[in-house]
Scaffold this motif. Structure first.
Motif, PDB file in Angstrom:
ATOM      1  N   PHE A   1       0.829  -1.213   0.000  1.00  0.00           N
ATOM      2  CA  PHE A   1       0.000   0.000   0.000  1.00  0.00           C
ATOM      3  C   PHE A   1       0.865   1.264   0.000  1.00  0.00           C
ATOM      4  O   PHE A   1       0.497   2.271  -0.602  1.00  0.00           O
ATOM      5  CB  PHE A   1      -0.942   0.027   1.199  1.00  0.00           C
ATOM      6  N   LEU A   2       2.013   1.221   0.661  1.00  0.00           N
ATOM      7  CA  LEU A   2       2.909   2.383   0.704  1.00  0.00           C
ATOM      8  C   LEU A   2       3.445   2.712  -0.684  1.00  0.00           C
ATOM      9  O   LEU A   2       3.420   3.870  -1.111  1.00  0.00           O
ATOM     10  CB  LEU A   2       4.067   2.126   1.674  1.00  0.00           C
TER      11      LEU A   2
ATOM     12  N   PHE B   1       2.188   1.759  -3.618  1.00  0.00           N
ATOM     13  CA  PHE B   1       1.073   2.168  -4.467  1.00  0.00           C
ATOM     14  C   PHE B   1       0.650   3.603  -4.149  1.00  0.00           C
ATOM     15  O   PHE B   1       0.416   4.404  -5.061  1.00  0.00           O
ATOM     16  CB  PHE B   1      -0.103   1.204  -4.276  1.00  0.00           C
ATOM     17  N   SER B   2       0.566   3.949  -2.868  1.00  0.00           N
ATOM     18  CA  SER B   2       0.164   5.296  -2.468  1.00  0.00           C
ATOM     19  C   SER B   2       1.175   6.337  -2.932  1.00  0.00           C
ATOM     20  O   SER B   2       0.793   7.438  -3.348  1.00  0.00           O
ATOM     21  CB  SER B   2       0.022   5.379  -0.948  1.00  0.00           C
ATOM     22  N   ALA B   3       2.451   6.010  -2.867  1.00  0.00           N
ATOM     23  CA  ALA B   3       3.473   6.964  -3.313  1.00  0.00           C
ATOM     24  C   ALA B   3       3.318   7.271  -4.796  1.00  0.00           C
ATOM     25  O   ALA B   3       3.408   8.433  -5.211  1.00  0.00           O
ATOM     26  CB  ALA B   3       4.865   6.408  -3.023  1.00  0.00           C
ATOM     27  N   PHE B   4       3.062   6.245  -5.601  1.00  0.00           N
ATOM     28  CA  PHE B   4       2.871   6.490  -7.030  1.00  0.00           C
ATOM     29  C   PHE B   4       1.576   7.239  -7.317  1.00  0.00           C
ATOM     30  O   PHE B   4       1.522   8.059  -8.231  1.00  0.00           O
ATOM     31  CB  PHE B   4       2.910   5.178  -7.815  1.00  0.00           C
ATOM     32  N   VAL B   5       0.545   6.986  -6.540  1.00  0.00           N
ATOM     33  CA  VAL B   5      -0.721   7.702  -6.740  1.00  0.00           C
ATOM     34  C   VAL B   5      -0.580   9.173  -6.354  1.00  0.00           C
ATOM     35  O   VAL B   5      -1.094  10.060  -7.033  1.00  0.00           O
ATOM     36  CB  VAL B   5      -1.854   7.021  -5.939  1.00  0.00           C
ATOM     37  N   LEU B   6       0.145   9.449  -5.273  1.00  0.00           N
ATOM     38  CA  LEU B   6       0.282  10.816  -4.787  1.00  0.00           C
ATOM     39  C   LEU B   6       1.379  11.608  -5.487  1.00  0.00           C
ATOM     40  O   LEU B   6       1.500  12.812  -5.262  1.00  0.00           O
ATOM     41  CB  LEU B   6       0.567  10.795  -3.280  1.00  0.00           C
ATOM     42  N   LEU B   7       2.175  10.973  -6.313  1.00  0.00           N
ATOM     43  CA  LEU B   7       3.321  11.628  -6.951  1.00  0.00           C
ATOM     44  C   LEU B   7       2.972  12.895  -7.729  1.00  0.00           C
ATOM     45  O   LEU B   7       3.665  13.903  -7.583  1.00  0.00           O
ATOM     46  CB  LEU B   7       4.032  10.619  -7.853  1.00  0.00           C
ATOM     47  N   PRO B   8       1.921  12.943  -8.524  1.00  0.00           N
ATOM     48  CA  PRO B   8       1.674  14.160  -9.295  1.00  0.00           C
ATOM     49  C   PRO B   8       1.000  15.304  -8.525  1.00  0.00           C
ATOM     50  O   PRO B   8       0.920  16.420  -9.037  1.00  0.00           O
ATOM     51  CB  PRO B   8       0.771  13.689 -10.430  1.00  0.00           C
TER      52      PRO B   8
ATOM     53  N   ALA C   1       2.735   7.317   3.639  1.00  0.00           N
ATOM     54  CA  ALA C   1       2.735   6.462   4.825  1.00  0.00           C
ATOM     55  C   ALA C   1       1.417   6.566   5.578  1.00  0.00           C
ATOM     56  O   ALA C   1       0.884   5.553   6.052  1.00  0.00           O
ATOM     57  CB  ALA C   1       3.903   6.844   5.734  1.00  0.00           C
ATOM     58  N   VAL C   2       0.888   7.766   5.681  1.00  0.00           N
ATOM     59  CA  VAL C   2      -0.403   7.950   6.357  1.00  0.00           C
ATOM     60  C   VAL C   2      -1.518   7.273   5.561  1.00  0.00           C
ATOM     61  O   VAL C   2      -2.359   6.555   6.126  1.00  0.00           O
ATOM     62  CB  VAL C   2      -0.701   9.454   6.567  1.00  0.00           C
ATOM     63  N   LEU C   3      -1.536   7.482   4.257  1.00  0.00           N
ATOM     64  CA  LEU C   3      -2.555   6.856   3.424  1.00  0.00           C
ATOM     65  C   LEU C   3      -2.441   5.334   3.457  1.00  0.00           C
ATOM     66  O   LEU C   3      -3.449   4.627   3.535  1.00  0.00           O
ATOM     67  CB  LEU C   3      -2.452   7.370   1.986  1.00  0.00           C
ATOM     68  N   ALA C   4      -1.217   4.813   3.449  1.00  0.00           N
ATOM     69  CA  ALA C   4      -1.004   3.366   3.505  1.00  0.00           C
ATOM     70  C   ALA C   4      -1.437   2.806   4.852  1.00  0.00           C
ATOM     71  O   ALA C   4      -1.980   1.695   4.919  1.00  0.00           O
ATOM     72  CB  ALA C   4       0.458   3.044   3.242  1.00  0.00           C
ATOM     73  N   ALA C   5      -1.224   3.550   5.932  1.00  0.00           N
ATOM     74  CA  ALA C   5      -1.652   3.080   7.252  1.00  0.00           C
ATOM     75  C   ALA C   5      -3.177   2.986   7.320  1.00  0.00           C
ATOM     76  O   ALA C   5      -3.727   2.013   7.863  1.00  0.00           O
ATOM     77  CB  ALA C   5      -1.127   4.019   8.337  1.00  0.00           C
ATOM     78  N   VAL C   6      -3.871   3.958   6.768  1.00  0.00           N
ATOM     79  CA  VAL C   6      -5.331   3.938   6.758  1.00  0.00           C
ATOM     80  C   VAL C   6      -5.837   2.780   5.891  1.00  0.00           C
ATOM     81  O   VAL C   6      -6.749   2.041   6.291  1.00  0.00           O
ATOM     82  CB  VAL C   6      -5.887   5.294   6.253  1.00  0.00           C
ATOM     83  N   ALA C   7      -5.235   2.606   4.723  1.00  0.00           N
ATOM     84  CA  ALA C   7      -5.660   1.522   3.826  1.00  0.00           C
ATOM     85  C   ALA C   7      -5.369   0.151   4.444  1.00  0.00           C
ATOM     86  O   ALA C   7      -6.184  -0.773   4.335  1.00  0.00           O
ATOM     87  CB  ALA C   7      -4.963   1.654   2.478  1.00  0.00           C
TER      88      ALA C   7
END
Length: 90
Positions: free
Chosen positions: A13-14, A16-23, A58-64
């Motif tokens: 999830f971390l 994946f979240s990093a790539f989603v939040l990149l732009p 990291a926050v988004l991955a923790a929630v997911a």
């Protein structure tokens, strides 16, 4: 569920979240009104902050991960719920 499985799921999830939040939150030199270096790409970011990106991811991955593990424990959504067509077996 073992803690190593939870850690592996968190890591997935971390990333994946990093790539989603990149732009998000990145501006080009033209948008910021800053001079470009000769030979620099038009789309190069002027304010790339990898530390903030990883913190948000990291926050988004923790929630997911918490939602995923909670669903695993309580069984809110099962494989049977994901069959949208075809014969229903209940």
């Amino acid at each position: 569920m073992q803690w190593t499985s939870i850690l592996a799921i968190y890591f997935l999830f971390l990333v994946f979240s990093a790539f989603v939040l990149l732009p998000f939150g990145v501006r080009t030199h033209e948008e910021a009104g800053v001079e470009k270096i000769p030979g620099q790409a038009e789309s190069a970011p002027v304010n790339f902050r990898p530390g903030l990106l990883i913190l948000r991811a990291a926050v988004l991955a923790a929630v997911a991960t918490a939602a995923y593990v909670s669903n695993y424990i309580y069984g809110w959504i099962t494989a049977q719920d994901l069959i949208f067509w075809g014969p229903t077996v209940r």
